[in-house]
Design an enzyme around this catalytic site. Structure first.
Site, PDB file in Angstrom:
ATOM      1  NE  ARG A  74       3.464   7.022 -13.468  1.00  0.00           N
ATOM      2  CZ  ARG A  74       4.436   7.418 -14.514  1.00  0.00           C
ATOM      3  NH1 ARG A  74       4.178   8.301 -15.411  1.00  0.00           N
ATOM      4  NH2 ARG A  74       5.662   6.714 -14.379  1.00  0.00           N
ATOM      5  CG  LEU A  78      -1.985   1.163   1.255  1.00  0.00           C
ATOM      6  CD1 LEU A  78      -2.956   1.132  -0.057  1.00  0.00           C
ATOM      7  CD2 LEU A  78      -2.659   0.840   2.678  1.00  0.00           C
TER       8      LEU A  78
HETATM    9  C1  LIG Z   1       4.575  13.161 -14.739  1.00  0.00           C
HETATM   10  C2  LIG Z   1       5.709  12.432 -14.863  1.00  0.00           C
HETATM   11  C3  LIG Z   1       6.722  12.555 -15.836  1.00  0.00           C
HETATM   12  C4  LIG Z   1       8.030  11.612 -16.070  1.00  0.00           C
HETATM   13  N1  LIG Z   1       8.799  11.924 -17.119  1.00  0.00           N
HETATM   14  C5  LIG Z   1       9.738  11.115 -17.325  1.00  0.00           C
HETATM   15  C6  LIG Z   1      10.659  11.451 -18.328  1.00  0.00           C
HETATM   16  O1  LIG Z   1      10.762  12.193 -18.957  1.00  0.00           O
HETATM   17  N2  LIG Z   1      11.950  10.489 -18.453  1.00  0.00           N
HETATM   18  C7  LIG Z   1      11.832   9.525 -17.485  1.00  0.00           C
HETATM   19  O2  LIG Z   1      12.790   8.557 -17.584  1.00  0.00           O
HETATM   20  N3  LIG Z   1      11.018   9.284 -16.364  1.00  0.00           N
HETATM   21  C8  LIG Z   1       9.856  10.118 -16.261  1.00  0.00           C
HETATM   22  N4  LIG Z   1       9.058   9.588 -15.313  1.00  0.00           N
HETATM   23  C9  LIG Z   1       9.357   8.657 -14.256  1.00  0.00           C
HETATM   24  C10 LIG Z   1       9.834   8.902 -13.167  1.00  0.00           C
HETATM   25  O3  LIG Z   1      10.950   9.697 -13.179  1.00  0.00           O
HETATM   26  C11 LIG Z   1       9.942   7.831 -12.025  1.00  0.00           C
HETATM   27  O4  LIG Z   1      11.019   7.051 -12.683  1.00  0.00           O
HETATM   28  C12 LIG Z   1       8.664   7.081 -11.845  1.00  0.00           C
HETATM   29  O5  LIG Z   1       7.708   8.114 -11.565  1.00  0.00           O
HETATM   30  C13 LIG Z   1       8.931   6.043 -10.829  1.00  0.00           C
HETATM   31  O6  LIG Z   1       8.953   6.747  -9.602  1.00  0.00           O
HETATM   32  P1  LIG Z   1       9.844   6.078  -8.784  1.00  0.00           P
HETATM   33  O7  LIG Z   1      11.311   5.921  -8.822  1.00  0.00           O
HETATM   34  O8  LIG Z   1       9.824   6.976  -7.349  1.00  0.00           O
HETATM   35  O9  LIG Z   1       9.107   4.836  -8.038  1.00  0.00           O
HETATM   36  P2  LIG Z   1       9.614   3.431  -7.788  1.00  0.00           P
HETATM   37  O10 LIG Z   1      10.466   2.806  -8.662  1.00  0.00           O
HETATM   38  O11 LIG Z   1       8.498   2.793  -7.291  1.00  0.00           O
HETATM   39  O12 LIG Z   1      10.431   3.680  -6.336  1.00  0.00           O
HETATM   40  C14 LIG Z   1      10.076   4.227  -5.201  1.00  0.00           C
HETATM   41  C15 LIG Z   1      10.950   4.846  -4.417  1.00  0.00           C
HETATM   42  O13 LIG Z   1      11.920   3.879  -4.028  1.00  0.00           O
HETATM   43  C16 LIG Z   1      13.308   4.307  -4.190  1.00  0.00           C
HETATM   44  N5  LIG Z   1      13.966   3.690  -5.179  1.00  0.00           N
HETATM   45  C17 LIG Z   1      13.500   2.434  -5.724  1.00  0.00           C
HETATM   46  N6  LIG Z   1      14.259   1.777  -6.486  1.00  0.00           N
HETATM   47  C18 LIG Z   1      15.710   2.685  -6.228  1.00  0.00           C
HETATM   48  C19 LIG Z   1      16.809   2.497  -6.793  1.00  0.00           C
HETATM   49  N7  LIG Z   1      17.199   1.444  -7.677  1.00  0.00           N
HETATM   50  N8  LIG Z   1      17.704   3.396  -6.283  1.00  0.00           N
HETATM   51  C20 LIG Z   1      17.356   4.355  -5.424  1.00  0.00           C
HETATM   52  N9  LIG Z   1      16.159   4.539  -4.990  1.00  0.00           N
HETATM   53  C21 LIG Z   1      15.168   3.617  -5.321  1.00  0.00           C
HETATM   54  C22 LIG Z   1      13.342   5.867  -4.506  1.00  0.00           C
HETATM   55  O14 LIG Z   1      13.193   6.437  -3.424  1.00  0.00           O
HETATM   56  C23 LIG Z   1      11.918   5.799  -5.220  1.00  0.00           C
HETATM   57  O15 LIG Z   1      11.272   7.226  -5.031  1.00  0.00           O
HETATM   58  C24 LIG Z   1       7.978  10.606 -15.171  1.00  0.00           C
HETATM   59  C25 LIG Z   1       6.981  10.529 -14.188  1.00  0.00           C
HETATM   60  C26 LIG Z   1       5.983  11.193 -13.983  1.00  0.00           C
HETATM   61  C27 LIG Z   1       4.962  10.794 -12.903  1.00  0.00           C
END
Ligand SMILES: Cc1cc2nc3c(=O)[nH]c(=O)nc-3n(C[C@H](O)[C@H](O)[C@H](O)COP(=O)(O)OP(=O)(O)OC[C@H]3O[C@@H](n4cnc5c(N)ncnc54)[C@H](O)[C@@H]3O)c2cc1C
Length: 302
Positions: free
Chosen positions: A223, A213
């Site tokens: 999203r 969750l």
């Molecule tokens: C409006 C919007 C526009 C976007 N535009 C782009 C774009 O132009 N190009 C692009 O490439 N992406 C883009 N993204 C994707 C964005 O950069 C993230 O990759 C995506 O939202 C996943 O987020 P997250 O990594 O926080 O989530 P998750 O992968 O679920 O991770 C959650 C949290 O866990 C931690 N975490 C997980 N894995 C790792 C790791 N390997 N190392 C360190 N910390 C980790 C981080 O704190 C992370 O915030 C976009 C996203 C959104 C919502």
């Protein structure tokens, strides 16, 4: 393509089978279990399994021997406190598994959320269905002139018809050629794992997606937000409705603090304090860039 009679019968059969359990169940989620919620033109989302409920969050937070719940207002207060103070691990005690059918270009955005377990339909093993996402008229729009990462005015008339025709003809031709290339009796052809490379990104794929969750809330905050692309946002919106039924107290806190709340920088907070004292604060004397100021004005609805 709507679900087939066989698929509907399988879902009904699964819903008809019940078993007594000592585990926590959430009535709102039981109603939704296995049922397909349609999304986009051929997509769907359905809950396959879940673990925990609002009480499980309190139980973990209190490290309790029993259910760990007290009065509803006490539990709600605790859940709001946890959400407010980013105390995230109690929310990780609840898990959910979805079955999602979605266009490949949406899957590419979705898969960026790494804190989930995924198993995708294998196009090496199976032949993909002839199903392509074709935007509805209210989603067919031109490039935005103010936002490089977004859409603007809707297409109408001949322009809409021209674009739709290209999308449909290309999808149909690509699929015809996919079928024509596949290895079958009488022709060597191409293996399924190779023939698929010619298919466009609006073809549908499917996967099982399991997460907890806390990470689901992170996914939904990004999203279901207005800045997310429409085609993934509609999935997130259906998931929000499901989560609201599953863990109503946690969802309410999430909607309040994360979806409805905002983060203000120290500079922005300073501006708020100055405004409350009656000072006229403008972008020029705010210490913020034009972009920051525009967003700040939006947040305060100035
Ligand atoms: C409006 C919007 C526009 C976007 N535009 C782009 C774009 O132009 N190009 C692009 O490439 N992406 C883009 N993204 C994707 C964005 O950069 C993230 O990759 C995506 O939202 C996943 O987020 P997250 O990594 O926080 O989530 P998750 O992968 O679920 O991770 C959650 C949290 O866990 C931690 N975490 C997980 N894995 C790792 C790791 N390997 N190392 C360190 N910390 C980790 C981080 O704190 C992370 O915030 C976009 C996203 C959104 C919502």
């Amino acid at each position: 393509m709507p679900l087939t009679q066989d698929q509907l019968a399988e879902i009904e059969a699964q819903r008809a089978e019940t078993a007594p359990t000592l585990r926590a169940t959430a009535p709102g989620m039981e109603k939704r279990l296995y049922t397909a919620h349609p999304v986009l033109d051929h997509g769907l989302i359905r809950v396959i399994d879940y673990m925990g409920d609002d009480a499980a969050i309190c139980q973990a937070a209190r490290v309790s021997y029993g259910t760990g719940t007290k009065s509803v207002s006490n539990d709600e207060g605790l859940i709001r406190y946890l959400m407010r103070h980013w105390h995230s691990t109690p929310f990780e005690m609840c898990e959910v598994k979805f079955h999602v059918k979605l266009p490949v270009f949406v899957a590419r955005q979705w898969i960026r959320h790494r804190t989930a377990n995924v198993n995708e339909y294998s196009a090496r093993y199976s032949i993909l269905d002839r199903e392509f996402y074709i935007p509805a008229p209210d989603a067919l729009a031109a490039q935005s002139t103010v936002n490089n990462q977004g859409r603007g005015e809707l297409l109408e008339g001949d322009e809409a018809a021209r674009v739709l025709d290209i999308l449909k003809t290309d999808a149909a031709r690509a699929y015809d050629n996919y079928e024509a290339m596949l290895s079958t009796e009488g022709q060597k052809g191409l293996a399924r794992e190779l023939a698929r490379m010619n298919l466009p990104a609006n073809i549908y794929t499917q996967w099982y997606w399991k997460t907890d969750l806390h990470n689901l809330f992170h996914f939904l905050r990004l999203r279901a937000d207005i800045h997310a692309q429409y085609e993934i946002r509609v999935y997130a919106q259906v998931m929000c409705e499901i989560v609201a039924d599953w863990v109503p107290l946690a969802y309410k806190a999430f909607a309040d603090y994360r979806m409805g709340g905002v983060n203000l920088s120290a500079t922005a907070m300073d501006c708020v304090r100055r405004m409350l004292k009656g000072e006229t604060v403008t972008q020029e004397n705010s210490g913020m860039s034009k972009g920051e100021w525009r967003e700040f004005e939006g947040v305060l609805s100035l």
